[in-house]
Design an enzyme around this catalytic site. Structure first.
Site, PDB file in Angstrom:
ATOM      1  N   GLU A   5      39.028  44.203  38.177  1.00 23.78           N
ATOM      2  CA  GLU A   5      40.343  43.744  38.643  1.00 23.78           C
ATOM      3  C   GLU A   5      40.739  42.465  37.918  1.00 23.78           C
ATOM      4  O   GLU A   5      39.871  41.726  37.421  1.00 23.78           O
ATOM      5  CB  GLU A   5      40.248  43.484  40.167  1.00 23.78           C
ATOM      6  CG  GLU A   5      41.553  43.026  40.787  1.00 23.78           C
ATOM      7  CD  GLU A   5      41.564  43.116  42.310  1.00 23.78           C
ATOM      8  OE1 GLU A   5      40.494  43.374  42.912  1.00 23.78           O
ATOM      9  OE2 GLU A   5      42.651  42.931  42.897  1.00 23.78           O
ATOM     10  N   ASN A  27      46.634  50.983  46.588  1.00 24.11           N
ATOM     11  CA  ASN A  27      45.317  50.473  46.992  1.00 24.11           C
ATOM     12  C   ASN A  27      45.446  49.782  48.349  1.00 24.11           C
ATOM     13  O   ASN A  27      46.385  49.017  48.571  1.00 24.11           O
ATOM     14  CB  ASN A  27      44.830  49.437  45.959  1.00 24.11           C
ATOM     15  CG  ASN A  27      43.608  48.674  46.436  1.00 24.11           C
ATOM     16  OD1 ASN A  27      42.505  49.200  46.449  1.00 24.11           O
ATOM     17  ND2 ASN A  27      43.806  47.422  46.848  1.00 24.11           N
ATOM     18  N   GLU A  28      44.517  50.066  49.224  1.00 22.62           N
ATOM     19  CA  GLU A  28      44.494  49.431  50.545  1.00 22.62           C
ATOM     20  C   GLU A  28      45.907  49.326  51.118  1.00 22.62           C
ATOM     21  O   GLU A  28      46.384  48.238  51.465  1.00 22.62           O
ATOM     22  CB  GLU A  28      43.757  48.079  50.504  1.00 22.62           C
ATOM     23  CG  GLU A  28      42.295  48.264  50.117  1.00 22.62           C
ATOM     24  CD  GLU A  28      41.382  47.076  50.382  1.00 22.62           C
ATOM     25  OE1 GLU A  28      41.861  45.972  50.674  1.00 22.62           O
ATOM     26  OE2 GLU A  28      40.141  47.278  50.284  1.00 22.62           O
ATOM     27  N   TYR A  61      32.658  47.260  52.404  1.00 23.24           N
ATOM     28  CA  TYR A  61      31.862  46.155  51.872  1.00 23.24           C
ATOM     29  C   TYR A  61      30.752  45.799  52.860  1.00 23.24           C
ATOM     30  O   TYR A  61      30.945  45.884  54.074  1.00 23.24           O
ATOM     31  CB  TYR A  61      32.743  44.925  51.642  1.00 23.24           C
ATOM     32  CG  TYR A  61      33.618  45.069  50.407  1.00 23.24           C
ATOM     33  CD1 TYR A  61      33.098  44.838  49.146  1.00 23.24           C
ATOM     34  CD2 TYR A  61      34.946  45.469  50.510  1.00 23.24           C
ATOM     35  CE1 TYR A  61      33.876  44.976  48.005  1.00 23.24           C
ATOM     36  CE2 TYR A  61      35.733  45.616  49.377  1.00 23.24           C
ATOM     37  CZ  TYR A  61      35.183  45.367  48.125  1.00 23.24           C
ATOM     38  OH  TYR A  61      35.956  45.512  46.990  1.00 23.24           O
ATOM     39  N   GLU A 110      35.602  51.330  46.422  1.00 25.55           N
ATOM     40  CA  GLU A 110      35.184  49.914  46.476  1.00 25.55           C
ATOM     41  C   GLU A 110      34.009  49.823  47.443  1.00 25.55           C
ATOM     42  O   GLU A 110      34.117  50.229  48.595  1.00 25.55           O
ATOM     43  CB  GLU A 110      36.312  48.996  46.939  1.00 25.55           C
ATOM     44  CG  GLU A 110      37.355  48.765  45.881  1.00 25.55           C
ATOM     45  CD  GLU A 110      38.421  47.741  46.270  1.00 25.55           C
ATOM     46  OE1 GLU A 110      38.104  46.780  47.001  1.00 25.55           O
ATOM     47  OE2 GLU A 110      39.572  47.926  45.843  1.00 25.55           O
ATOM     48  N   GLN A 123      32.391  44.148  41.818  1.00 27.43           N
ATOM     49  CA  GLN A 123      33.116  44.556  40.629  1.00 27.43           C
ATOM     50  C   GLN A 123      32.196  44.390  39.431  1.00 27.43           C
ATOM     51  O   GLN A 123      31.161  43.747  39.550  1.00 27.43           O
ATOM     52  CB  GLN A 123      34.377  43.745  40.478  1.00 27.43           C
ATOM     53  CG  GLN A 123      35.353  43.941  41.635  1.00 27.43           C
ATOM     54  CD  GLN A 123      36.743  43.361  41.351  1.00 27.43           C
ATOM     55  OE1 GLN A 123      37.056  42.887  40.269  1.00 27.43           O
ATOM     56  NE2 GLN A 123      37.589  43.387  42.381  1.00 27.43           N
TER      57      GLN A 123
END
Ligand code: AHR
Length: 516
Positions: free
Chosen positions: A47, A195-196, A264, A319, A368
């Site tokens: 990103e 995204n999201e 996460y 992710e 990432q």
């Protein structure tokens, strides 16, 4: 004398019982028609965030650091050696602020924008579509472009697809591409539709996003999707099962090829704890969060199965990874953290979970790749290091496109106070050369665990292995000591009558290779 003999034999029995109790018996099922493990499960994410792109991947053509068109070659070589299968870009949250046309044409004419999500820094757009897609060619990896839905338009999205993938001269967008120096199209199969969307991508409800998705997806290609796009709906955050339910119900199957999931491993968003120097309790909690991936996949997949029993829509965990406090003294918006043996544990167990769900999980992207969150590579000026997570990813690349061999076993417990977790995690596959690979992780911070795997059906003649382990869970590589944690040959596995036996040291990852 008799009494001594009796107590000795009781001791021997107890001792033998203890050994037996401690040996975990793993059954491998060679007859089962296991799915192919997509290499894309081993994907990555880059990103415009902190030093991931600028300073990480891209240093500019005038840099002293060896580069090709501004892309640093040490990073390229490391990621190629790891066999990076895909790279997602440009975000993340950044994606829904990104207007791709800002990043094409002569660099001096490209407008700057403010990177509002990540440190409010100036983004000069010097790294844009050409730079990214050419870099993917250098990396020999497949690009995954994450399109702007939150603040973009269906027209921008459709134009980006035509600009990057349509044949030379076929319409105005490929003509513009040619004018900017690239005649032939790139190969871009994977397209994220936002995204999201439930958060930084627009704070939408799942009902609203489903409609937005249908609109964007409609204009992405033609009736038959003859561009062969894989369109990825922005997915749920962790256990938001309602998000998956609504999307699966509302989006027609001819408009979607995959749905995402983000999870996460974080202790507490308000108090994440340090990346190094963490407590045993913090370690245990992170492992709880990482192992929660199993339940998340089972439950999201159950919903998908209800609406798509033929498994046409894939689950992309695009992710995932450990998220801690930034390194002291670094920009809080840059998410730069160290990477220890704890992260190797997170990577090892998570990749085993993905392998074991390869029938539905077809892609995953560690967050990432460079200098951000659970990175595989860290850079500092001209220096670069490979993290423990890098080594796990590289050890596990033997599973790419191999056939899953389902395993069954009851894992020994890893206990912390009144909490428990399975100490051992495993997955296995057979590759095109008929080599069998087993990846085994012992997350127990104190105890070794002995495992015995019955592989008699595979008719193996020899077994070899590689191990990643350390002296302490906190062990990591630094720029002054970049080889603290590296893989070593593992000769501790014995093969007797088709049974492989080994002891897994505390917090270790072992990958075994069995050959006929
Ligand atoms: O990976 C960092 C951020 O985490 C991404 O930009 C966003 O999608 C997620 O919340």
């Amino acid at each position: 004398m008799n009494r001594l003999r009796t107590s000795l034999s009781i001791f021997a029995l107890l001792f033998a019982g203890n050994i037996l109790a401690q040996t975990t018996i793993i059954k491998a099922d060679p007859a089962a028609d296991g799915p192919t493990i997509s290499k894309h499960i081993y994907g990555h994410f880059a990103e415009h965030l902190g030093r991931c792109i600028y300073g990480g991947f891209y240093v500019g053509e005038d840099s002293e650091i060896p580069n090709t068109a501004g892309v640093r070659m040490d990073v390229v070589e490391a990621l190629k050696a790891m066999k990076i299968p895909n790279l997602r870009w440009p975000g993340g949250c950044f994606a829904d602020t990104y207007h791709w046309k800002d990043g094409i044409g002569p660099k001096e004419d490209r407008p700057s924008i403010l990177n509002i999500w990540w440190g409010n820094v100036r983004e000069d757009n010097s790294f844009g579509t050409h730079e990214f897609l050419n870099m993917c060619e250098l990396l020999e990896t497949e690009p995954y472009l994450s399109a702007n839905v939150g603040s973009g338009t269906p027209q921008e999205f459709a134009d980006w697809i035509k600009y990057t993938t349509h044949p030379a001269g076929s319409s105005p967008m490929p003509e513009l591409r040619e004018k900017n120096g690239r005649k032939e199209p790139w190969k871009v199969k994977f397209w994220g539709v936002g995204n999201e969307a439930w958060g930084c991508g627009g704070n939408m409800t799942p009902e609203y996003y489903s409609d937005v998705y249908r609109r964007f997806s409609t204009f992405s290609t033609d009736w038959a999707n003859s561009d062969g796009l894989v369109r990825i709906a922005s997915g749920a955050s962790s256990s938001d099962y309602n998000w998956t339910e609504v999307l699966m119900k509302n989006i027609p199957k001819n408009l979607i090829e995959a749905i995402a999931l983000h999870h996460y491993s974080v202790i507490d968003w308000g108090n994440k704890g340090p990346a190094t120097g963490f407590t045993e309790e913090q370690y245990f909690t992170i492992m709880e969060r990482a192992l929660h991936m199993e339940e998340l996949i089972v439950k999201h997949v159950a919903i998908m199965d209800k609406y798509d029993p033929e498994k046409k829509v894939a689950l992309f965990v695009d992710e995932w990874g450990g998220w801690y406090d930034v390194e002291p003294g670094t920009n809080p918006g840059f998410l730069y953290q160290q990477n220890t043996m704890r992260d190797a544990m997170v990577a090892g167990v998570t990749l085993n979970i993905f392998n074991n769900h390869a029938d539905r999980v077809k892609m995953a992207n560690l967050a990432q790749a460079v200098n951000v969150l659970q990175a595989v590579v860290l850079t500092e000026g001209e220096r670069m290091l490979l993290t423990p997570t890098y080594h796990v990813m590289k050890m596990y690349n033997v599973h790419h496109e191999a056939q899953l061999v389902p395993l069954s076993f009851v894992a020994p417990q890893f206990i912390y106070e009144d909490r428990e977790l399975p100490a051992v995690s495993a997955s296995a596959s057979v590759d095109a050369e008929n080599l069998l690979h087993l990846s085994l992780v012992n997350i127990d911070s104190r105890q070794s665990h002995t495992v015995e795997i019955d592989l008699s059906a595979f008719d193996l003649k020899k077994i070899s292995g590689t191990i990643l382990s350390g002296e302490s869970l906190d062990d990591h590589n630094t720029f002054d000591s970049p080889e603290n944690i590296t893989t070593k040959a593992f000769n501790g596995a014995t093969l007797t009558n088709g049974k492989v036996k080994l002891s897994l040291p505390p917090f270790s990852v072992v990958v075994l290779e069995g050959a006929k």
